[in-house]
Design a protein around this motif. Structure first.
Motif, PDB file in Angstrom:
ATOM      1  N   GLY A 111      13.474 -10.567   4.922  1.00  0.00           N
ATOM      2  CA  GLY A 111      12.335 -10.561   4.002  1.00  0.00           C
ATOM      3  C   GLY A 111      11.414  -9.395   4.218  1.00  0.00           C
ATOM      4  O   GLY A 111      11.729  -8.466   4.981  1.00  0.00           O
ATOM      5  N   ASP A 112      10.248  -9.435   3.544  1.00  0.00           N
ATOM      6  CA  ASP A 112       9.266  -8.364   3.748  1.00  0.00           C
ATOM      7  C   ASP A 112       8.413  -8.698   4.970  1.00  0.00           C
ATOM      8  O   ASP A 112       8.567  -9.759   5.584  1.00  0.00           O
ATOM      9  N   SER A 113       7.511  -7.789   5.307  1.00  0.00           N
ATOM     10  CA  SER A 113       6.834  -7.928   6.595  1.00  0.00           C
ATOM     11  C   SER A 113       6.020  -9.217   6.674  1.00  0.00           C
ATOM     12  O   SER A 113       6.058  -9.914   7.688  1.00  0.00           O
ATOM     13  N   LEU A 114       5.331  -9.553   5.604  1.00  0.00           N
ATOM     14  CA  LEU A 114       4.493 -10.750   5.683  1.00  0.00           C
ATOM     15  C   LEU A 114       5.321 -12.033   5.591  1.00  0.00           C
ATOM     16  O   LEU A 114       5.082 -12.985   6.347  1.00  0.00           O
ATOM     17  N   PHE A 163       4.585  -3.685  14.757  1.00  0.00           N
ATOM     18  CA  PHE A 163       3.439  -4.381  14.150  1.00  0.00           C
ATOM     19  C   PHE A 163       3.871  -5.702  13.524  1.00  0.00           C
ATOM     20  O   PHE A 163       3.109  -6.674  13.496  1.00  0.00           O
ATOM     21  N   MET A 164       5.108  -5.776  13.034  1.00  0.00           N
ATOM     22  CA  MET A 164       5.599  -7.018  12.417  1.00  0.00           C
ATOM     23  C   MET A 164       5.807  -8.088  13.492  1.00  0.00           C
ATOM     24  O   MET A 164       5.439  -9.249  13.297  1.00  0.00           O
ATOM     25  N   ALA A 165       6.398  -7.683  14.606  1.00  0.00           N
ATOM     26  CA  ALA A 165       6.634  -8.635  15.699  1.00  0.00           C
ATOM     27  C   ALA A 165       5.293  -9.114  16.261  1.00  0.00           C
ATOM     28  O   ALA A 165       5.133 -10.295  16.604  1.00  0.00           O
ATOM     29  N   ALA A 216       9.266   1.854  -7.453  1.00  0.00           N
ATOM     30  CA  ALA A 216       8.754   2.597  -6.288  1.00  0.00           C
ATOM     31  C   ALA A 216       7.843   1.713  -5.442  1.00  0.00           C
ATOM     32  O   ALA A 216       7.127   0.848  -5.965  1.00  0.00           O
ATOM     33  N   HIS A 217       7.881   1.945  -4.134  1.00  0.00           N
ATOM     34  CA  HIS A 217       6.990   1.229  -3.207  1.00  0.00           C
ATOM     35  C   HIS A 217       5.625   1.923  -3.239  1.00  0.00           C
ATOM     36  O   HIS A 217       5.561   3.161  -3.304  1.00  0.00           O
ATOM     37  N   PRO A 218       4.515   1.156  -3.181  1.00  0.00           N
ATOM     38  CA  PRO A 218       3.196   1.795  -3.275  1.00  0.00           C
ATOM     39  C   PRO A 218       2.813   2.684  -2.094  1.00  0.00           C
ATOM     40  O   PRO A 218       1.749   3.308  -2.132  1.00  0.00           O
ATOM     41  N   GLU A 219       3.667   2.790  -1.068  1.00  0.00           N
ATOM     42  CA  GLU A 219       3.410   3.775  -0.011  1.00  0.00           C
ATOM     43  C   GLU A 219       3.818   5.182  -0.455  1.00  0.00           C
ATOM     44  O   GLU A 219       3.587   6.158   0.262  1.00  0.00           O
ATOM     45  N   CYS A 220       4.449   5.292  -1.649  1.00  0.00           N
ATOM     46  CA  CYS A 220       4.825   6.628  -2.150  1.00  0.00           C
ATOM     47  C   CYS A 220       3.579   7.368  -2.645  1.00  0.00           C
ATOM     48  O   CYS A 220       2.553   6.755  -2.965  1.00  0.00           O
ATOM     49  N   LEU A 244       6.300  -1.741  -6.664  1.00  0.00           N
ATOM     50  CA  LEU A 244       6.565  -3.061  -6.074  1.00  0.00           C
ATOM     51  C   LEU A 244       6.684  -2.975  -4.557  1.00  0.00           C
ATOM     52  O   LEU A 244       7.230  -1.995  -4.018  1.00  0.00           O
ATOM     53  N   SER A 245       6.232  -4.034  -3.874  1.00  0.00           N
ATOM     54  CA  SER A 245       6.468  -4.165  -2.426  1.00  0.00           C
ATOM     55  C   SER A 245       7.962  -4.472  -2.231  1.00  0.00           C
ATOM     56  O   SER A 245       8.674  -4.740  -3.206  1.00  0.00           O
ATOM     57  N   THR A 246       8.425  -4.506  -0.987  1.00  0.00           N
ATOM     58  CA  THR A 246       9.858  -4.793  -0.796  1.00  0.00           C
ATOM     59  C   THR A 246      10.180  -6.218  -1.244  1.00  0.00           C
ATOM     60  O   THR A 246      11.200  -6.466  -1.876  1.00  0.00           O
ATOM     61  N   GLY A 247       9.274  -7.162  -0.970  1.00  0.00           N
ATOM     62  CA  GLY A 247       9.481  -8.542  -1.439  1.00  0.00           C
ATOM     63  C   GLY A 247       9.445  -8.592  -2.967  1.00  0.00           C
ATOM     64  O   GLY A 247      10.213  -9.332  -3.591  1.00  0.00           O
ATOM     65  N   VAL A 258      -1.148  -4.607   6.589  1.00  0.00           N
ATOM     66  CA  VAL A 258      -0.408  -5.348   7.621  1.00  0.00           C
ATOM     67  C   VAL A 258       0.286  -4.368   8.587  1.00  0.00           C
ATOM     68  O   VAL A 258       0.510  -4.696   9.758  1.00  0.00           O
ATOM     69  N   ASN A 259       0.554  -3.135   8.114  1.00  0.00           N
ATOM     70  CA  ASN A 259       1.132  -2.092   8.980  1.00  0.00           C
ATOM     71  C   ASN A 259       0.052  -1.506   9.889  1.00  0.00           C
ATOM     72  O   ASN A 259      -0.327  -0.338   9.781  1.00  0.00           O
ATOM     73  N   THR A 260      -0.498  -2.348  10.763  1.00  0.00           N
ATOM     74  CA  THR A 260      -1.457  -1.911  11.785  1.00  0.00           C
ATOM     75  C   THR A 260      -1.188  -2.750  13.030  1.00  0.00           C
ATOM     76  O   THR A 260      -0.595  -3.839  12.931  1.00  0.00           O
ATOM     77  N   VAL A 272       8.244   8.345   5.722  1.00  0.00           N
ATOM     78  CA  VAL A 272       9.452   8.116   4.915  1.00  0.00           C
ATOM     79  C   VAL A 272       9.091   8.170   3.424  1.00  0.00           C
ATOM     80  O   VAL A 272       9.749   8.860   2.631  1.00  0.00           O
ATOM     81  N   HIS A 273       8.033   7.471   3.044  1.00  0.00           N
ATOM     82  CA  HIS A 273       7.634   7.437   1.625  1.00  0.00           C
ATOM     83  C   HIS A 273       6.971   8.740   1.196  1.00  0.00           C
ATOM     84  O   HIS A 273       7.122   9.178   0.056  1.00  0.00           O
ATOM     85  N   GLN A 274       6.245   9.366   2.118  1.00  0.00           N
ATOM     86  CA  GLN A 274       5.595  10.647   1.804  1.00  0.00           C
ATOM     87  C   GLN A 274       6.658  11.723   1.524  1.00  0.00           C
ATOM     88  O   GLN A 274       6.411  12.664   0.781  1.00  0.00           O
ATOM     89  N   THR A 317      -1.289  -6.828   2.230  1.00  0.00           N
ATOM     90  CA  THR A 317       0.073  -6.300   2.242  1.00  0.00           C
ATOM     91  C   THR A 317       0.234  -5.445   0.991  1.00  0.00           C
ATOM     92  O   THR A 317      -0.661  -5.413   0.134  1.00  0.00           O
ATOM     93  N   SER A 318       1.388  -4.820   0.853  1.00  0.00           N
ATOM     94  CA  SER A 318       1.607  -3.968  -0.318  1.00  0.00           C
ATOM     95  C   SER A 318       1.663  -4.814  -1.593  1.00  0.00           C
ATOM     96  O   SER A 318       1.584  -4.279  -2.690  1.00  0.00           O
ATOM     97  N   ALA A 319       1.782  -6.135  -1.446  1.00  0.00           N
ATOM     98  CA  ALA A 319       1.900  -7.011  -2.623  1.00  0.00           C
ATOM     99  C   ALA A 319       0.543  -7.521  -3.112  1.00  0.00           C
ATOM    100  O   ALA A 319       0.448  -8.053  -4.213  1.00  0.00           O
ATOM    101  N   ALA A 357      14.862 -10.692  10.036  1.00  0.00           N
ATOM    102  CA  ALA A 357      15.131  -9.255   9.832  1.00  0.00           C
ATOM    103  C   ALA A 357      14.395  -8.730   8.604  1.00  0.00           C
ATOM    104  O   ALA A 357      14.366  -9.388   7.561  1.00  0.00           O
ATOM    105  N   HIS A 358      13.824  -7.550   8.741  1.00  0.00           N
ATOM    106  CA  HIS A 358      13.137  -6.915   7.609  1.00  0.00           C
ATOM    107  C   HIS A 358      14.173  -6.351   6.629  1.00  0.00           C
ATOM    108  O   HIS A 358      15.299  -6.017   7.021  1.00  0.00           O
ATOM    109  N   ASN A 359      13.736  -6.219   5.362  1.00  0.00           N
ATOM    110  CA  ASN A 359      14.602  -5.688   4.297  1.00  0.00           C
ATOM    111  C   ASN A 359      15.133  -4.281   4.575  1.00  0.00           C
ATOM    112  O   ASN A 359      16.050  -3.835   3.897  1.00  0.00           O
ATOM    113  N   TYR A 360      14.544  -3.534   5.502  1.00  0.00           N
ATOM    114  CA  TYR A 360      15.000  -2.169   5.801  1.00  0.00           C
ATOM    115  C   TYR A 360      15.992  -2.121   6.974  1.00  0.00           C
ATOM    116  O   TYR A 360      16.398  -1.039   7.397  1.00  0.00           O
ATOM    117  N   GLN A 361      16.348  -3.275   7.522  1.00  0.00           N
ATOM    118  CA  GLN A 361      17.230  -3.260   8.699  1.00  0.00           C
ATOM    119  C   GLN A 361      18.665  -2.867   8.324  1.00  0.00           C
ATOM    120  O   GLN A 361      19.059  -2.938   7.151  1.00  0.00           O
TER     121      GLN A 361
HETATM  122  P1  13P Z   1       6.765  -4.447   3.059  1.00  0.00           P
HETATM  123  O1  13P Z   1       5.516  -5.090   3.552  1.00  0.00           O
HETATM  124  O2  13P Z   1       6.741  -4.196   1.577  1.00  0.00           O
HETATM  125  O3  13P Z   1       7.961  -5.199   3.528  1.00  0.00           O
HETATM  126  O4  13P Z   1       6.862  -2.990   3.675  1.00  0.00           O
HETATM  127  C1  13P Z   1       6.756  -2.772   5.026  1.00  0.00           C
HETATM  128  C2  13P Z   1       6.961  -1.366   5.326  1.00  0.00           C
HETATM  129  O5  13P Z   1       7.047  -0.982   6.453  1.00  0.00           O
HETATM  130  C3  13P Z   1       7.047  -0.442   4.198  1.00  0.00           C
HETATM  131  O6  13P Z   1       7.330   0.816   4.665  1.00  0.00           O
END
Ligand code: 13P
Ligand code: SF4
Length: 308
Positions: A46-49, A70-72, A203-207, A219-222, A120-122, A180-182, A135-137, A30-34
């Motif tokens: 955990g995080d996506s990677l 994309f994670m699956a 803050a997550h770097p997608e902001c 920081l990335s979620t991890g 990785v979000n592709t 979401v981050h935007q 990844t964001s990390a 499960a991802h950290n956002y579940q």
């Molecule tokens: P992480 O790779 O940091 O887990 O983030 C994935 C994601 O979808 C962030 O919005």
């Protein structure tokens, strides 16, 4: 005569999931956002990677991926011998959908000689058209590992702008973003700071860059999970998707974590529910299949990043 509708008890559903997972030889990631109850029933959060890499090494013939497509797909690419189930086949990532494999091929034609870095979000099909994944990390390490002075970066323009601050290379960014981050604005950070004056801001770097300028750490979620374990801060305002608070509060119950904005929710991440996990394990669907010719090329881009 109306029939009373009974809501299934989460404890009963969780027990059913555990029983089915044992019978199927399945592992739940499960991802950290579940949702909290999904994180609770999972074997790994955990995080996506981290999750995709876990998929490759865990014992078990079946992976139930509680996250987005994309994670699956990345898990299916890294663990081709396993069956990967995504409990809601409509759980996509709008940012990942902002670039297709055809877009990437056209873009590369416009910029010959520039290597292409994909977040990785592709989709796996986009990864297959790129040289290296990130990844964001690790974006700065990935970009700085390339020999060329100019690089293409897709799809997140905010992550690209963040990376640009850590490299002398010129980054040519795709115009994508995470809604979401935007949606997190500088005024949200200022309001949260006014409400919790002793708290630091992560803050997550997608902001947006203007939001990152106001943060104490990016920081990335991890990275947030790790930082929570070592930081002396006892109060933290978290500028990312709110599911992150579930994970942080569970790991560090003595610390206080506040959402920068309670509406920072990813509807796709919340599509996976306990009843859908039960159904996925009962029917062994929906299954995520990446065609081998795409998987082999996508795996090269991911492996090149992992090798760093
Ligand atoms: P992480 O790779 O940091 O887990 O983030 C994935 C994601 O979808 C962030 O919005
Ligand atoms: Fe995609 Fe944003 Fe949701 Fe992450 S939070 S899955 S980047 S839409």
């Amino acid at each position: 005569m109306s029939v009373p509708i009974t809501t299934p008890d989460p404890a009963v559903l969780s027990r059913r999931i555990k029983d089915l997972a044992r019978d199927r030889g399945a592992v739940l990631l499960a991802h950290n956002y579940q949702r909290a109850e999904v994180q609770d029933v999972a074997d790994f959060v955990g995080d996506s990677l981290e999750l995709s890499r876990k998929a490759a090494v865990v014992e078990g013939r079946v992976i139930v991926f509680c996250g987005v497509l994309f994670m699956a797909e990345t898990a299916a690419v890294l663990a081709p011998e396993k069956t990967v189930l995504l409990p809601d086949e409509g759980a996509g990532c709008p940012m990942a959908d902002m670039i297709t494999a055809e877009d990437m091929i056209d873009w590369r034609r416009q910029y010959p000689g520039r290597p292409a870095v994909c977040y990785v979000n592709t989709s796996a099909a986009v990864k297959a058209e790129c040289d290296i994944c990130c990844t964001s990390a690790n974006t700065d390490r990935v970009v700085n590992s390339l020999a060329e002075p100019e690089v293409l970066f897709a799809p997140d323009k905010n992550l690209a702008a963040w990376t640009q601050r850590h490299t002398t290379k010129r980054i040519i960014a795709w115009d994508g973003y995470c809604h979401v981050h935007q949606g997190i604005l500088p005024r949200d950070v200022r309001a949260a700071r006014a409400k919790h004056p002793s708290a630091v801001v992560w803050a997550h770097p997608e902001c947006r860059p203007e939001v990152l300028d106001l943060a104490d750490r990016v920081l990335s979620t991890g990275g947030m999970v790790r930082e929570a374990g070592i930081s002396p801060a006892s109060e933290v305002i978290v500028a990312t998707e709110c599911g992150m608070l579930v994970r942080l509060a569970k790991d560090q119950p003595e610390k206080r974590f506040y959402p920068v904005k309670e509406t920072a929710l990813c509807p796709n991440m919340k599509k996976v529910t306990l009843p859908k996990i039960v159904a996925a394990l009962e029917t062994m669907t929906p299954r995520v299949i990446v065609p081998p010719e795409i998987a082999d090329r996508a795996r090269r881009a991911i492996a090149r990043m992992i090798a760093l």
